[in-house]
Structure formats: structure tokens, C-alpha cells
Scaffold this motif. Structure first.
Motif, mmCIF file in Angstrom:
data_model
loop_
_atom_site.group_PDB
_atom_site.id
_atom_site.type_symbol
_atom_site.label_atom_id
_atom_site.label_comp_id
_atom_site.label_asym_id
_atom_site.label_seq_id
_atom_site.Cartn_x
_atom_site.Cartn_y
_atom_site.Cartn_z
ATOM 1 N N GLN A 50 0.842 -1.211 0.000
ATOM 2 C CA GLN A 50 0.000 0.000 0.000
ATOM 3 C C GLN A 50 0.875 1.259 0.000
ATOM 4 O O GLN A 50 0.629 2.209 -0.750
ATOM 5 C CB GLN A 50 -0.895 -0.034 1.248
ATOM 6 N N PHE A 51 1.903 1.263 0.851
ATOM 7 C CA PHE A 51 2.797 2.422 0.959
ATOM 8 C C PHE A 51 3.430 2.734 -0.401
ATOM 9 O O PHE A 51 3.460 3.895 -0.834
ATOM 10 C CB PHE A 51 3.882 2.138 2.014
ATOM 11 N N LEU A 52 3.905 1.698 -1.087
ATOM 12 C CA LEU A 52 4.542 1.913 -2.400
ATOM 13 C C LEU A 52 3.565 2.495 -3.409
ATOM 14 O O LEU A 52 3.879 3.461 -4.112
ATOM 15 C CB LEU A 52 5.099 0.593 -2.949
ATOM 16 N N THR A 53 2.369 1.893 -3.498
ATOM 17 C CA THR A 53 1.420 2.359 -4.530
ATOM 18 C C THR A 53 0.910 3.767 -4.216
ATOM 19 O O THR A 53 0.717 4.569 -5.123
ATOM 20 C CB THR A 53 0.233 1.385 -4.695
ATOM 21 N N GLU A 54 0.738 4.082 -2.936
ATOM 22 C CA GLU A 54 0.272 5.434 -2.585
ATOM 23 C C GLU A 54 1.348 6.477 -2.877
ATOM 24 O O GLU A 54 1.059 7.550 -3.414
ATOM 25 C CB GLU A 54 -0.123 5.492 -1.099
ATOM 26 N N ARG A 55 2.586 6.170 -2.517
ATOM 27 C CA ARG A 55 3.667 7.139 -2.716
ATOM 28 C C ARG A 55 3.999 7.324 -4.199
ATOM 29 O O ARG A 55 4.262 8.433 -4.653
ATOM 30 C CB ARG A 55 4.923 6.689 -1.958
ATOM 31 N N ILE A 56 3.997 6.232 -4.947
ATOM 32 C CA ILE A 56 4.366 6.320 -6.370
ATOM 33 C C ILE A 56 3.171 6.767 -7.212
ATOM 34 O O ILE A 56 3.308 7.561 -8.138
ATOM 35 C CB ILE A 56 4.926 4.975 -6.875
ATOM 36 N N GLY A 57 1.986 6.297 -6.852
ATOM 37 C CA GLY A 57 0.783 6.643 -7.618
ATOM 38 C C GLY A 57 0.328 8.072 -7.375
ATOM 39 O O GLY A 57 -0.228 8.721 -8.256
ATOM 40 N N VAL A 61 -3.976 7.629 -8.273
ATOM 41 C CA VAL A 61 -4.471 6.306 -7.892
ATOM 42 C C VAL A 61 -5.409 6.396 -6.693
ATOM 43 O O VAL A 61 -5.305 7.305 -5.872
ATOM 44 C CB VAL A 61 -3.304 5.344 -7.536
ATOM 45 N N ALA A 62 -6.323 5.441 -6.620
ATOM 46 C CA ALA A 62 -7.156 5.250 -5.432
ATOM 47 C C ALA A 62 -6.823 3.858 -4.920
ATOM 48 O O ALA A 62 -7.131 2.863 -5.578
ATOM 49 C CB ALA A 62 -8.627 5.354 -5.801
ATOM 50 N N VAL A 63 -6.148 3.799 -3.765
ATOM 51 C CA VAL A 63 -5.607 2.525 -3.276
ATOM 52 C C VAL A 63 -6.496 1.925 -2.194
ATOM 53 O O VAL A 63 -6.895 2.601 -1.256
ATOM 54 C CB VAL A 63 -4.180 2.725 -2.698
ATOM 55 N N THR A 64 -6.812 0.643 -2.362
ATOM 56 C CA THR A 64 -7.518 -0.119 -1.333
ATOM 57 C C THR A 64 -6.580 -1.199 -0.833
ATOM 58 O O THR A 64 -6.006 -1.936 -1.638
ATOM 59 C CB THR A 64 -8.767 -0.814 -1.938
ATOM 60 N N SER A 65 -6.390 -1.285 0.494
ATOM 61 C CA SER A 65 -5.567 -2.361 1.052
ATOM 62 C C SER A 65 -6.479 -3.493 1.513
ATOM 63 O O SER A 65 -7.516 -3.246 2.137
ATOM 64 C CB SER A 65 -4.740 -1.863 2.228
ATOM 65 N N LEU A 66 -6.097 -4.734 1.211
ATOM 66 C CA LEU A 66 -6.909 -5.888 1.610
ATOM 67 C C LEU A 66 -6.762 -6.201 3.100
ATOM 68 O O LEU A 66 -7.585 -6.876 3.681
ATOM 69 C CB LEU A 66 -6.497 -7.123 0.800
#
Length: 338
Positions: A50-57, A61-66
Motif C-alpha cells: 500500500q505504501f509503495l502504490t500510494e507514494r508512487i501513484g 491512484v485510489a488505493v484499497t488495502s486488503l
């Protein structure tokens, strides 16, 4: 989108559709709104992804963590709604071998852009005792004698370490490996969403630079210490130990919640005396009972070393970088950094 493909029965299909309806009804994020094409809908398996996709996106991006904060990622069971949300994603980032339920769901999801973080760097085998002095990347045969200890450990703490003969999945605890993963994630996001490629590249470069600074802080901070050995209830720090020339002594064969055997307590006591280890580390998401028992029986102190599998209000920092800085401070104190 691809939901129908993986649902064997109408009953489950109904549950997934209901789940998806609930998801869009109660979520404020654009990710849940199927009609909103502005943001890339990203599903991350647990906090380090999640941290990677939020920081890079960033804003694209809209990030959902499972994995919800405070949940042990290894124990995760997916709801039909979550399985549905994976299938509806534009992009999925996960780490194979940590969460079997996620591995299966991703495989069946039919999502085009799925990235397994384990393929973006090199995984290695680590037993419960890992020393930075005697492992090189090429020294695979040296890992053989640790297999047995590792097998015990992996049963004990609920990890599924994949089929690669016990490869250790905790790559995010080494800032250098995590930066390699970050670069791969950046490139894959550029491909998945070429319109915003320049931003993804810029954000990746900034994060990689930050991880480089973190690595330097660890190298400098742990260079001169009175001992190189640390004891932990969760053998998650093999990559970190290897990177900075330390030895991790895990309490192998039991999970972080279980009581250590008298024989293991004696063994840890002997190791602690010989290696001048001062501290038994426990983690934020598990009970400190084992560490306290060991500390009482061996005269050692206790401390927190966070494997960063989730961020909660008990975490010593608001994000990956801050918690890793807290981990560094804890290690410096325990190892007697000069």
C-alpha cells in the motif's frame, strides 16, 4: 468486469455483487465508483505494498488495502466483497508467499496488471539465525544448513514462504531491496497508466532517493556497535541483518504468542552471554508475553522492533520511513552503537 469469470455458483456471485454494491455505497473513494475513470483503481495486499502504490501513484491512484490496520497479514481471510474488489481493480500489487488467500484470489481475478513484488528483487533463504558476515547473494549453498531451522520458524509464525524452498518474503525490511521493488512498481504503473507516466517516474525517483537516505542512516548508525546480535520473537529481520552485518537470533519453532521451551530459553541465555546481546525484541501486532518471559528468565531487556506489516496507532511512526527510523534507534540502543 471480470467477476463472472471466477464465480462457480450463482449464490457466491450474488454475494460478490452484493459486496460490490455495498462497497460503492459506503466508500468515499473514487476506487469504489465504477463510473469514475479518473483514478487508477489499485488493490494492495498489505501495508508495505500500500505504501509503495500510494507514494508512487500519488494523486492518480485510489488505493484499497486488503489488510486492515492491526490485522496480522498472514491470517487474512478474504470476504466475497474483497474478492470482487480485486477483480474490479485496474492494478494489483501483492507479495506472493505471505498471504495464500490473496495469492489464490489474484490468480483467479483475470486482472491484466497484477504485479508480484517478489519478482522485482531477489529472494533468499533465512533461518532463525542470520548473519550478515557469511551470506552473499551467490552463496546459496551456505543457506542449506539453515533450512531446518527455517522450516520450524515458518510453521510457527503462520508464514507460507512459497514453493521456492523456504524463501524469506520479508524483503521490505531491507531499504535497498524495497527500493528495487519501488522501481519495478513505478515502471509497471507507467505501463498500466501511460498518461501519467512522467508523474509516476518522478514519484518513484523521489521515493528511491528517500530509501537511499534510510539505507545510509542504517549503514552509518550500525557500523560501530558493541554487539552484532539481536534476539527477536518474530524472525522477520533476515534481510535487514544481512544488509547491515548483524545476526538475528529468532526464537524458532514457535509463533510470537507462544511460550518458548526451557531448552530454547537456556540456548538464548547462552547466546546472549557469548554475543553480549542485551535485548529481546517483540513486535507491535503481537503480544509481548514471549519476550517478557525470556527477558525475565535471562536477565535481558525488552524492546520493540516493528516488522512493518501494518501501521496502527501503536506504531512508532506514521508511515514506513518513520517506523524504520524508530527501528534503527531501537537497534542502536540494543546493540550499543558508538
Amino acid at each position: 468486469m471480470n467477476v463472472r469469470r471466477l464465480i462457480p455458483t450463482t449464490a457466491v456471485a450474488g454475494a460478490v455483487v452484493l459486496g460490490l454494491t455495498a462497497l460503492s455505497a459506503c466508500s468515499t473513494s473514487d476506487a469504489a465508483d465504477g463510473g469514475n475513470g479518473d483514478k487508477l483503481k489499485v488493490t494492495a495486499s498489505f501495508y508495505p505494498m500500500q505504501f509503495l502504490t500510494e507514494r508512487i501513484g500519488g494523486e492518480h491512484v485510489a488505493v484499497t488495502s486488503l489488510t486492515k490496520p492491526g490485522v496480522e497479514p498472514h491470517d487474512l481471510e478474504l470476504t466475497p466483497r474483497q474478492i470482487g474488489s480485486i477483480s474490479e481493480s485496474d492494478y494489483v500489487l501483492y507479495l506472493k508467499g505471505i498471504q495464500p488467500a490473496v495469492d489464490d484470489a489474484v490468480e483467479q481475478s483475470g486482472v491484466k496488471n497484477t504485479v508480484d513484488a517478489a519478482t522485482l528483487t531477489t529472494l533468499e533463504n533465512h533461518g532463525s539465525e542470520v548473519s550478515g558476515h557469511d551470506h552473499g547473494h551467490e552463496g546459496e549453498e551456505e543457506h542449506g544448513h539453515e533450512e531446518e531451522a527455517h522450516e520450524e520458524h515458518s510453521e510457527g509464525d503462520g508464514h507460507n514462504h512459497g514453493e521456492e524452498g523456504g524463501a524469506d518474503p520479508h524483503i521490505w525490511l531491507d531499504p535497498v531491496k524495497y527500493a528495487e521493488v519501488a522501481k519495478g512498481v513505478g515502471k509497471s504503473l507507467e505501463k498500466a497508466d501511460p498518461d501519467h507516466a512522467a508523474d509516476y517516474k518522478k514519484n518513484t525517483d523521489a521515493l528511491v532517493a528517500e530509501l537511499g537516505e534510510l539505507n545510509t542512516a542504517y549503514e552509518t548508525g550500525l557500523k560501530n556497535t558493541s554487539t552484532k546480535t539481536f534476539i527477536t520473537t518474530h524472525s522477520a529481520f533476515g534481510y535487514l541483518a544481512e544488509r547491515y552485518g548483524l545476526t538475528q537470533q529468532g526464537i524458532a519453532g514457535i509463533d510470537p504468542e507462544a511460550e518458548p521451551s526451557p531448552a530454547r530459553i537456556q540456548e538464548i541465555h547462552t547466546i546472549a552471554e557469548k554475543e553480549k546481546a542485551t535485548t529481546v525484541f517483540f513486535e507491535t501486532l503481537a503480544s509481548d508475553r514471549t519476550a517478557k518471559t525470556l527477558a525475565k528468565d535471562t536477565g535481558l531487556k525488552t524492546g520493540v522492533l516493528d516488522p512493518l506489516e501494518g501501521i496502527t496507532d501503536k506504531s512508532r511512526g506514521a508511515d514506513y520511513i518513520e517506523v524504520m527510523e524508530s527501528n534503527l534507534a531501537a537497534l542502536q540502543k540494543a546493540l550499543g552503537a558508538k
